[in-house]
Design a protein around this motif. Structure first.
Motif, PDB file in Angstrom:
ATOM      1  N   TRP A 174       0.818  -1.213   0.000  1.00  0.00           N
ATOM      2  CA  TRP A 174       0.000   0.000   0.000  1.00  0.00           C
ATOM      3  C   TRP A 174       0.858   1.271   0.000  1.00  0.00           C
ATOM      4  CZ3 TRP A 174      -5.447   0.804   1.969  1.00  0.00           C
ATOM      5  CH2 TRP A 174      -6.262  -0.284   1.630  1.00  0.00           C
ATOM      6  N   ARG A 175       2.168   1.099   0.105  1.00  0.00           N
ATOM      7  CA  ARG A 175       3.118   2.222   0.109  1.00  0.00           C
ATOM      8  C   ARG A 175       2.762   3.245   1.195  1.00  0.00           C
ATOM      9  NH1 ARG A 175       3.249   3.693  -6.204  1.00  0.00           N
ATOM     10  NH2 ARG A 175       1.054   3.164  -5.982  1.00  0.00           N
ATOM     11  N   LEU A 176       2.561   2.737   2.372  1.00  0.00           N
ATOM     12  CA  LEU A 176       2.203   3.589   3.503  1.00  0.00           C
ATOM     13  C   LEU A 176       3.451   4.164   4.163  1.00  0.00           C
ATOM     14  CD1 LEU A 176      -0.500   1.329   5.220  1.00  0.00           C
ATOM     15  CD2 LEU A 176      -0.914   3.269   3.706  1.00  0.00           C
ATOM     16  N   PHE A 177       3.363   5.392   4.583  1.00  0.00           N
ATOM     17  CA  PHE A 177       4.392   5.992   5.426  1.00  0.00           C
ATOM     18  C   PHE A 177       3.732   7.041   6.305  1.00  0.00           C
ATOM     19  CE2 PHE A 177       4.285   8.396   1.479  1.00  0.00           C
ATOM     20  CZ  PHE A 177       4.287   9.715   1.900  1.00  0.00           C
ATOM     21  N   SER A 178       4.420   7.443   7.352  1.00  0.00           N
ATOM     22  CA  SER A 178       3.847   8.373   8.322  1.00  0.00           C
ATOM     23  C   SER A 178       4.535   9.725   8.222  1.00  0.00           C
ATOM     24  CB  SER A 178       4.012   7.812   9.743  1.00  0.00           C
ATOM     25  OG  SER A 178       3.561   8.738  10.708  1.00  0.00           O
TER      26      SER A 178
ATOM     27  N   LEU B  82       7.198  19.589   7.017  1.00  0.00           N
ATOM     28  CA  LEU B  82       6.680  18.275   7.379  1.00  0.00           C
ATOM     29  C   LEU B  82       7.846  17.302   7.499  1.00  0.00           C
ATOM     30  CD1 LEU B  82       3.606  18.009   4.962  1.00  0.00           C
ATOM     31  CD2 LEU B  82       3.581  18.616   7.375  1.00  0.00           C
ATOM     32  N   ILE B  83       7.708  16.344   8.401  1.00  0.00           N
ATOM     33  CA  ILE B  83       8.783  15.382   8.634  1.00  0.00           C
ATOM     34  C   ILE B  83       8.241  13.969   8.413  1.00  0.00           C
ATOM     35  CG2 ILE B  83      10.412  14.450  10.318  1.00  0.00           C
ATOM     36  CD1 ILE B  83      10.292  17.152  11.752  1.00  0.00           C
ATOM     37  N   VAL B  84       8.891  13.189   7.560  1.00  0.00           N
ATOM     38  CA  VAL B  84       8.564  11.776   7.399  1.00  0.00           C
ATOM     39  C   VAL B  84       9.218  11.034   8.563  1.00  0.00           C
ATOM     40  CG1 VAL B  84       8.775   9.741   5.948  1.00  0.00           C
ATOM     41  CG2 VAL B  84       8.441  11.988   4.890  1.00  0.00           C
ATOM     42  N   ASP B  85       8.384  10.543   9.501  1.00  0.00           N
ATOM     43  CA  ASP B  85       8.958   9.979  10.724  1.00  0.00           C
ATOM     44  C   ASP B  85       8.793   8.471  10.830  1.00  0.00           C
ATOM     45  OD1 ASP B  85       6.259   9.934  11.169  1.00  0.00           O
ATOM     46  OD2 ASP B  85       6.384  10.529  13.272  1.00  0.00           O
ATOM     47  N   ALA B  86       8.247   7.807   9.814  1.00  0.00           N
ATOM     48  CA  ALA B  86       8.153   6.344   9.826  1.00  0.00           C
ATOM     49  C   ALA B  86       8.277   5.831   8.401  1.00  0.00           C
ATOM     50  CB  ALA B  86       6.833   5.885  10.442  1.00  0.00           C
ATOM     51  N   ILE B  87       9.305   5.023   8.146  1.00  0.00           N
ATOM     52  CA  ILE B  87       9.533   4.454   6.820  1.00  0.00           C
ATOM     53  C   ILE B  87       9.519   2.937   6.936  1.00  0.00           C
ATOM     54  CG2 ILE B  87      10.819   6.459   6.007  1.00  0.00           C
ATOM     55  CD1 ILE B  87      13.394   4.908   6.581  1.00  0.00           C
TER      56      ILE B  87
ATOM     57  N   LEU C 100       4.229   3.090  12.174  1.00  0.00           N
ATOM     58  CA  LEU C 100       3.198   3.292  11.166  1.00  0.00           C
ATOM     59  C   LEU C 100       1.907   2.578  11.542  1.00  0.00           C
ATOM     60  CD1 LEU C 100       2.362   4.406   8.437  1.00  0.00           C
ATOM     61  CD2 LEU C 100       3.513   2.474   7.345  1.00  0.00           C
ATOM     62  N   ARG C 101       2.049   1.371  12.057  1.00  0.00           N
ATOM     63  CA  ARG C 101       0.872   0.609  12.463  1.00  0.00           C
ATOM     64  C   ARG C 101       0.156   1.300  13.615  1.00  0.00           C
ATOM     65  NH1 ARG C 101       1.425  -5.848  13.346  1.00  0.00           N
ATOM     66  NH2 ARG C 101       2.624  -5.208  15.171  1.00  0.00           N
ATOM     67  N   ARG C 102       0.930   1.824  14.581  1.00  0.00           N
ATOM     68  CA  ARG C 102       0.316   2.568  15.693  1.00  0.00           C
ATOM     69  C   ARG C 102      -0.381   3.825  15.198  1.00  0.00           C
ATOM     70  NH1 ARG C 102       5.024   0.877  18.649  1.00  0.00           N
ATOM     71  NH2 ARG C 102       6.139   2.759  17.970  1.00  0.00           N
ATOM     72  N   ALA C 103       0.237   4.531  14.255  1.00  0.00           N
ATOM     73  CA  ALA C 103      -0.348   5.776  13.746  1.00  0.00           C
ATOM     74  C   ALA C 103      -1.648   5.516  13.002  1.00  0.00           C
ATOM     75  CB  ALA C 103       0.655   6.488  12.841  1.00  0.00           C
ATOM     76  N   LEU C 104      -1.674   4.454  12.174  1.00  0.00           N
ATOM     77  CA  LEU C 104      -2.893   4.138  11.437  1.00  0.00           C
ATOM     78  C   LEU C 104      -3.992   3.666  12.375  1.00  0.00           C
ATOM     79  CD1 LEU C 104      -4.316   3.910   8.711  1.00  0.00           C
ATOM     80  CD2 LEU C 104      -3.398   1.589   8.498  1.00  0.00           C
ATOM     81  N   ALA C 105      -3.639   2.820  13.346  1.00  0.00           N
ATOM     82  CA  ALA C 105      -4.641   2.339  14.305  1.00  0.00           C
ATOM     83  C   ALA C 105      -5.247   3.494  15.092  1.00  0.00           C
ATOM     84  CB  ALA C 105      -4.015   1.323  15.255  1.00  0.00           C
ATOM     85  N   ALA C 106      -4.425   4.499  15.421  1.00  0.00           N
ATOM     86  CA  ALA C 106      -4.915   5.645  16.197  1.00  0.00           C
ATOM     87  C   ALA C 106      -5.988   6.414  15.441  1.00  0.00           C
ATOM     88  CB  ALA C 106      -3.763   6.573  16.550  1.00  0.00           C
TER      89      ALA C 106
END
Length: 517
Positions: free
Chosen positions: A401-405, A415-420, A429-435
């Protein structure tokens, strides 16, 4: 020739047209797969065919077949009908009701293939989820919801006849404005709607039997609510404060409401409570129903019960349902819950049947267990959206899904990319999406914390602010006005930081603009 005749005999249908005999025959075939082969445990189903106008009407009244009247439902119906007639939007293929028996409404405009799809999706997928998920078990009463809605409709109608439609509308307007703040977020007791209806009947019988007009001639003494109580802790304890369920607090303690107005508040909050699990399980519920219909339709095709053409029609509709537009696509409006739920379940099936070394590290308890359906059923029963994503979203799916945070800090210029895509990044990333699916982070935590019963009866509320997100001022003032109308006296709201209780903003003395009486 005999092989062709045998193949034709197995077919459930051969064209787009349908009749009730074909619907019954196809339903039975779906049931054999769903319950006989997959071992699903849905409610008994009641399938009803409705027109597009009836579907629009169900849209307008929260998807319920029975509901009281309110002007907002008519507004929604007019808007949806205009958009549908102009071709600017479509209609759902079905509506399903969490009841026992489970009501499954299918549109008469559907082809026979679409009728097959929606019966598998709703009458077995959604119904199994409704019956087995722990949230729905704790919060809903599928056996009595239709009877309760009939009671609510009749009760509101009787109030309109007795007290006037305008008076009832004023109560409903204010109650609907507070509907999202009319739920208990933690189970107190199992909801029993039959007891709710019987409680109201008993209360009414008692009033009729004990009423005497002579009572109004007796001198009144001051209510206990007027006693001087300088002890804040004692006052809060007596009133059960703090209280997050605003409709419940108003129903029990609002000084000026009549008994029928309190009962209407109770009806609105019971309905709000009934929908609360659905707001927490959108991804899982739709993912479950989509995975079930995909498995059943595939099995019908494998066994020769639907044609290649019917299967292609199904795949076209299914692909549209689980389509996820890219972030720069004009159609993008966030993550499609059907796509996310179905994607996680299909990936979970791969982990169970054909795991990689990475899967074995991330999912040691289920990787290679060979029981994808059993793993699905456990997830459907025990999780909600937030915990489902936190537990089962895999690194492989995040890559696909090419997800990043991205960290969007108001104090920073960039803006800062903080999860790759590395181990720590996958977890973050999983925690951020679940939130994003945690209602506690997206619905304001507003509680009644005090009321000055000995003075001007001002109601004091507190909003505990997370991540510095304050309420939108204009909407807040309108909702507080509705709250003040029900309370009958001024309302004050303080927005405080959830960490240090520092006051960030205040709404002082919002007065009622009309008396609800």
């Amino acid at each position: 020739m005999s092989r062709s005749l045998e193949s034709d005999a197995r077919l459930l249908y051969t064209g787009p047209d349908w009749d009730y005999r074909l619907v019954r025959k196809t339903f039975d075939a779906i049931e054999r797969i769903a319950m006989g082969e997959m071992g699903l445990n849905p409610y008994p189903s009641q399938v009803e065919v409705i027109s597009s106008e009836q579907m629009l009407d169900a849209y307008a009244s929260m998807g319920m077949p029975l509901f009281y009247r309110h002007w907002s439902f008519g507004k929604h119906f007019a808007r949806d009908e205009m958009l549908y007639r102009k071709g600017m939007t479509g209609l759902a293929y079905e509506i399903v009701i969490n009841s026992n028996p489970c009501l499954c409404y299918i549109m008469e405009e559907n082809t026979m293939t679409m009728q097959t799809l929606v019966m598998a999706h709703a009458a077995f997928g959604h119904s199994h989820f409704f019956r087995n998920n722990q949230l729905f078990k704790a919060w809903t009463d599928a056996d009595s919801i239709l009877d309760y809605l009939d009671f609510a409709k009749r009760y509101v109608s009787e109030c309109e006849e007795r007290y006037g439609a305008d008076a009832v509308e004023r109560v409903l307007d204010s109650a609907h404005a507070l509907m999202s703040h009319g739920v208990h977020r933690y189970p107190r007791r199992t909801l029993n709607l039959k007891q709710e209806m019987e409680r109201e009947r008993e209360r009414r019988r008692f009033q009729e039997q004990s009423f005497s007009d002579l009572w109004r001639t007796l001198p009144r003494r001051e209510s206990d609510d007027g006693d001087d109580d300088p002890d804040l802790d004692a006052r809060q304890h007596r009133l059960g404060l703090p209280e997050e369920n605003l409709l419940y607090f108003l129903e029990k303690h609002a000084p000026r409401l009549a008994h029928w107005q309190r009962e209407i508040l109770r009806i609105v909050r019971v309905v709000a409570q009934y929908f609360y699990p659905q707001r927490q399980t959108k991804v899982m519920n739709e993912g479950c129903a989509t995975a079930v219909h995909y498995a059943i339709m595939s099995r019908l095709h494998e066994t020769g019960q639907i044609t290649d053409g019917a299967f292609m029609e199904f795949l076209h509709a299914h692909t549209n349902v689980v389509f996820q537009p890219e972030f720069d696509d004009p159609r993008f409006s966030g993550i499609n819950p059907y796509a996310l739920g179905f994607g996680i379940l299909q990936d979970l099936k791969r982990v169970c049947e054909d795991p990689t070394d990475e899967d074995r590290r991330w999912f040691p308890d289920i990787a290679g267990n060979g029981d994808a359906l059993g793993t699905w059923k456990t997830a459907w029963a025990e999780y909600r959206d937030e915990s489902f994503i936190l537990q089962f979203l895999s690194p492989r799916m995040m890559r696909e899904w090419r997800l990043f945070s991205v960290l969007d800090d108001a104090d920073e210029r960039d803006l800062i990319v903080d999860a790759i895509h590395d181990d720590s990044g996958y977890r973050e990333l999983r925690r951020a999406l679940a939130a994003q699916y945690d209602l506690a982070r997206h619905e304001p935590d507003i509680q009644v914390v005090d009321v000055d019963l000995a003075g001007d009866r001002r109601l004091v509320l507190e909003h505990r602010v997370l991540d510095g997100r304050l309420l939108e001022e204009r909407n807040t003032l309108m909702v507080l006005r509705h709250l003040a109308n029900l309370w009958g006296y001024p309302v004050t709201l303080a927005e405080v930081d959830a960490r240090d209780h520092h006051i960030l903003h205040e709404y002082d003395d919002v007065e009622p603009d009309r008396v609800i009486a």
